[in-house]
Design a protein around this motif. Structure first.
Motif: not given
Length: 205
Positions: A43-52
């Motif tokens: 389950e990859p964690f992504l933070f509230a930034g851009t894709i870059r």
């Protein structure tokens, strides 16, 4: 997932040991151990930034050409191009605007960008379609001989190229060997392989 988490020492073993290049990983400094590992969680964690930012946070100075190359290998580039702001698209908290498959491909791009000696992939194609998954596995196969690749998957097509396959059933090791060896046994792995081949054939038709 639990077994994979033992390698970067998210947990420590309670019995026995895990060795990397002949050294018990518990004798290594955690930061040093993890610097040699690229880990793609289930389950990859992504933070509230851009894709870059979500891809390149470990290497924020990456140039555009290298970023595009990595994303093509992760079968992500065309998806990013479809967003009006491309790499500068804000994904929201935990990547809320993205599908599960898009998150997985961002996580794969992170792994490729790190260029670590050991690559750990936890069910990397579980949320993508068969065609995309096959392309992702082709990218993973291209690293064979250059890196140590440890991969967990419910899709046998994702692991069939491995030098050593370990089959787990209800938390226990029930078989190990190469794909060619295991499909001749008519045990757990062979039966799972036959079932998946049938299902993939039905879906393709």
């Amino acid at each position: 997932t639990t077994l994979l988490s033992l390698i970067p020492r998210l947990y420590d073993v309670s019995r026995g040991g895990i060795f990397l290049d002949g050294k018990d990983i518990r004798t290594l400094k955690i930061d040093n151990l993890r610097s040699h590992i690229a880990f793609m969680p289930q389950e990859p964690f992504l933070f509230a930034g851009t894709i870059r930012q979500n891809i390149s946070f470990d290497n924020p100075l990456i140039d555009e050409a290298r970023l595009e190359e990595i994303c093509r290998k992760a079968i992500l580039y065309d998806t990013i191009r479809a967003f009006p702001k491309g790499f500068d698209t804000v994904v929201g908290e935990k990547g809320v605007i993205l599908s599960g498959g898009q998150k997985q491909r961002i996580a794969l791009a992170r792994c490729l960008l790190k260029e670590a000696a050991v690559v750990i992939l936890d069910d990397p194609i579980s949320q993508v379609d068969l065609e995309t998954g096959t392309a992702m596995i082709d990218t993973i196969k291209s690293m064979v001989g250059q890196k140590t690749i440890i991969i967990v998957s419910h899709r046998i097509s994702a692991v069939s190229f491995a030098d050593q396959i370990i089959a787990l059933e209800q938390g226990l090791v029930v078989e190990k060997g190469t794909h060619r060896d295991l499909i001749t046994t008519q045990h757990y792995y062979a039966k799972a392989f036959q079932l998946q081949e049938y299902e993939e054939g039905v879906n393709a038709s």
